[in-house]
Design an enzyme around this catalytic site. Structure first.
Site, PDB file in Angstrom:
ATOM      1  N   THR A   1       0.872  -1.179   0.000  1.00 58.98           N
ATOM      2  CA  THR A   1       0.000   0.000   0.000  1.00 58.98           C
ATOM      3  C   THR A   1       0.903   1.221   0.000  1.00 58.98           C
ATOM      4  O   THR A   1       1.538   1.528   1.009  1.00 58.98           O
ATOM      5  CB  THR A   1      -0.910   0.005   1.244  1.00 58.98           C
ATOM      6  OG1 THR A   1      -1.688  -1.188   1.237  1.00 58.98           O
ATOM      7  CG2 THR A   1      -1.835   1.212   1.218  1.00 58.98           C
TER       8      THR A   1
ATOM      9  N   LYS B   1      -7.218   1.300  -2.931  1.00 63.07           N
ATOM     10  CA  LYS B   1      -6.746   0.626  -1.724  1.00 63.07           C
ATOM     11  C   LYS B   1      -6.727   1.590  -0.532  1.00 63.07           C
ATOM     12  O   LYS B   1      -7.137   1.236   0.583  1.00 63.07           O
ATOM     13  CB  LYS B   1      -5.345   0.063  -1.986  1.00 63.07           C
ATOM     14  CG  LYS B   1      -4.624  -0.475  -0.772  1.00 63.07           C
ATOM     15  CD  LYS B   1      -5.329  -1.656  -0.116  1.00 63.07           C
ATOM     16  CE  LYS B   1      -4.416  -2.298   0.918  1.00 63.07           C
ATOM     17  NZ  LYS B   1      -5.071  -2.561   2.184  1.00 63.07           N
TER      18      LYS B   1
ATOM     19  N   LYS C   1       0.287   5.751   8.447  1.00 64.88           N
ATOM     20  CA  LYS C   1       0.892   6.032   7.142  1.00 64.88           C
ATOM     21  C   LYS C   1      -0.172   6.025   6.048  1.00 64.88           C
ATOM     22  O   LYS C   1      -0.205   6.891   5.174  1.00 64.88           O
ATOM     23  CB  LYS C   1       1.968   4.956   6.871  1.00 64.88           C
ATOM     24  CG  LYS C   1       2.726   5.080   5.583  1.00 64.88           C
ATOM     25  CD  LYS C   1       2.232   4.099   4.499  1.00 64.88           C
ATOM     26  CE  LYS C   1       2.387   2.630   4.883  1.00 64.88           C
ATOM     27  NZ  LYS C   1       1.804   1.715   3.866  1.00 64.88           N
TER      28      LYS C   1
END
Lengths: 303, 303, 303, 303
Positions: free
Chosen positions: D94, D170, D239
């Site tokens: 990701t 995503k 993140k």
């Protein structure tokens, strides 16, 4: 002209004391009678029940919240039924717009007058006659009580003819103050974790673009972590934000910063009770940044 | 002592003009040269390239953002390689703490000095020498440039020895200003929908506890719906909140009001572009309350 | 066993219809009588006043809000005074924990039983007997009415012995659903502006980790911009978030996502009225991103 | 066909193991070599440097963040320069949309193919081949690698031809999961303080309208206060929200729930470090309500 004053907390005592010190007699009352003793020494007549207010021409009330004012005015032995026709009720408490509208109506039905006169300022300002008053009500009545108000406040502002307007304006003002507190809290956490003394940062702010006592006084309390004894208790700040949000809901107005403040106050009171000063919400930003509370980490000497 | 000034937007032009008016010669430069013409008439020497700055002892920069300053200093033909050893770079732009730290380092490696001197104030204050400056850097160098800074600002504050401290303090200050804007916007929507003239409400605020030009000026612009031409463009306000949040992320500090402001700026720029004054975020509260934009509904005469 | 049903909106009609279709006679009532006509055709007896409910053993109520239920039960001609001792009141409305506690008490004082049985599901699920019920109250009484509940719902869950527990759990559940709506709205705005068909994105979600009708049905409505006619009106969603936040305030629980939802609902109703489906709050994220409303920009053919 | 796999954390090891178990040889690599030992025992060839990947036709990468992937591909000894022309890089991490676009470009310039294939699922799902994959890239290349992907995931979804589309989708998906976590946390605090067992409440949710493993698994972890060892570390969740917000800023999309999540993650990592599972943000609602952490107050036996 007979004057009465109901509600002798720190704010009310200061205000009644100002009226007294100008030579006027004042009939004072508090639910818990011992709070009247200082004023009695100053020359006030202490009422034994609300029934005594039948003789006053003007009664001021300064109470904690809707419930207290409601019971004082509308309760079984409330002043509504005791006041004479033509009497004036000057309500200085920060209460809901709904109650303000209701009191306006019931006093009118009783041939009495209702003036909303909420104040800006903390107990020391009340003591010194330095409050600011927001007034709303019948202009003729306002003119009549103006000399009395001048003893209480350093300045008065008329916002409109409907008492509810003063109520709304006061809530909006308290919202702005609470926002200052929260934003100072966030900014202090930011600079402190970035390696800057928050005192030095506050000094810059209040000597430049935020050169006004509100930022200075709250800023210093927050930097010092000094939230007790409260000048204005968190539980009352929470109440005012609740009243603001309720009025905002009725009027259909989203208020995102107010929503955030609501959650801050709830967290503070859930974790620490509501007895700290309302500026203690600023300590939550410190905590969230993983910093130690400022009282534990700093000693700024005997200032 | 040879002085240079790079970046001649409205802020930079005002500041350079103050330096010039005190008799000093100033070498000025702007990427698009026509912006230099007013200063040329005032007596400034206009540089044709950054190479010309090889002769200056002190160079001020006042640029829009990190990218502009980065290319001016570190680019192929940037001043870093042209400035002499011992030269002083006084950076007045609001930039990221990261870039501030980087410039501190590279100038030191080149034997030059870097001072961070971001300012509070809008273009008219720059023109009149009424800015406030936050200074950080080597104290000896600060002492040396103090007389020059006194021409630009009404007052300067030293926040620390590390330039990054001024950068962080400036971002925190801009955050506080943006919070004032947003909270005024919410409070005006609230009182207006509650039947109160927001002008009258603003008057009370700024004549009592918010008696400071910041609240007055922004308050009046918001009440009047006057967001163009911008004194400080929304896109720059958005940039500052982004830099604050980025620094807050690096330092691990949650900043809930700043997060809310971020979303306000994004919405404003997505819907209306970024050319309005940053105080236009206050119009979103009006819109969310289902009120008409103030410009359409009010006419306050020829003021 | 005589059964009654009060409140014949789309939900109530569906539920009463399920009771009827299993052969039981049902005495039905609605304040505006015409809403009873469909059930009358199905065999229901239509009451002319709440007085008629003196004969029932069990009465279900399914009303819009606290006020409607309060007046139906506690009003001048409310059922509290008509129901026999031993009668059971099964309240399926989503109401405040406060009113739930009050009804528990007053029914007990009248020798009657109060069961809270709020439901999850929209009108079509009510029609098909596919609701989920959250039950709280006296276990013996719950056992007694279990066969009836089985006609209404596909499944029932007992959360506790105090009716207020079902009330709190239902509000928390509606909060989770509203969160799904808002988060889908934000994610669709994000992918759409990033160049992805939100249909395709939704398909991935609901065929993988969000493989549940709730995400599918709301997701499709949001992607299609289809918010009318409402399955559950925004004004009711707003009411439920208000009740949640009020209970959260009493219990001292900050609920930041709920605060955000509150502001979304207020904005939606201030701008568009409260008649759209509550999933229309998802369109605000689209609007804030500067995208056109989805109904105008997409044509998904004759589906 | 030679296959490689780079990045042998818990996710990568599970995925590589699935490829191996179907008989294919796999060349594996991890920066810290000991993580490769389990796969070596399973038959994998362990590369000693990225140079060894010159022989592979297809290389999968599963790394923690942008920086790790950037150095693996673009670094001095990165795979970009080692892979043959025609090789396929399947990136399962990701990462930011920006890096995704950059890798698409540089691989194309090198005559190589870049496929984005981020996954939903935690380490146990990776081990069992039950991941969901979101694919974007050249359709011919996708067709070619489809049999391999079928060993890794229970299902794959093609979202578009541009790898960046999978990256955006995503991030939006992870945002939805984090929202579920936060909203469960708030709702559990609410019901628990209201006197309801959060287990019982969760049971109702996941047996009715939220009947999906995501709610069940996270709900159980949150109710149990079990946040360690992490399935997905808070620092990685943080993140992902940062990448989402950065992309949202570039695309000009306000994302209020994401902003709130950002502050939650910052607070969690500032107070407790980033090593807990990302679902630990749900414990902040518990703390803010003044409740004790669930691990200390509950014992659910030896399960």
């Amino acid at each position: 002209m007979n004057i009465g004053f109901i509600g002798l907390g720190r704010m009310g005592t200061g205000m009644a004391s100002r009226l007294l010190s100008s030579g006027t007699n004042v009939l004072v009352y508090n639910r818990t009678a011992e709070k009247a003793s200082a004023l009695r020494k100053q020359g006030a007549t202490v009422a034994t029940s609300l029934h005594d207010f039948a003789v006053v021409d003007i009664v001021f009330t300064m109470l904690a919240d809707d419930r207290a004012l409601e019971s004082t005015v509308l309760g079984d032995k409330g002043i509504l039924q005791h006041l004479c026709s033509g009497a004036i009720h000057v309500s200085c408490s920060t209460i809901s717009p709904d109650l303000t509208s209701r009191l306006t109506q019931v006093h009118a039905q009783a041939g009495q007058h209702f003036i909303a006169a909420p104040v800006f300022g903390r107990p020391d300002a009340a003591q010194e006659g330095k409050l600011f008053l927001i007034l709303a009500g019948n202009p003729d009545i306002l003119a009549q009580i103006e000399p009395l108000l001048a003893r209480i406040g350093q300045r008065s502002f008329v916002i409109g003819k409907e008492p509810v307007q003063a109520s709304l304006a006061k809530l909006a003002g308290n919202f702005l103050i609470a926002t200052v507190i929260e934003s100072l809290g966030e900014s202090f956490a930011f600079v402190e974790k970035g390696g800057i003394d928050p005192h030095a940062f506050l000094h810059i702010l209040t000597e430049s673009i935020f050169n006004v006592p509100l930022y200075k006084n709250y800023g210093e309390a927050i930097v010092a972590g000094k939230f007790s004894p409260p000048g204005f208790a968190a539980v009352l700040g929470q109440k005012d934000i609740r009243l603001l949000l309720q009025a905002g809901e009725t009027l259909q107005i989203p208020l995102p910063i107010a929503s955030l403040l609501r959650d801050r106050f709830l967290r503070l009171t859930a974790q620490s009770g509501g007895d700290l000063d309302w500026s203690a919400i600023a300590s939550l930003a410190t905590e969230d940044a993983g910093l130690l509370p400022r009282t534990q980490t700093m000693d700024h000497g005997p200032d």
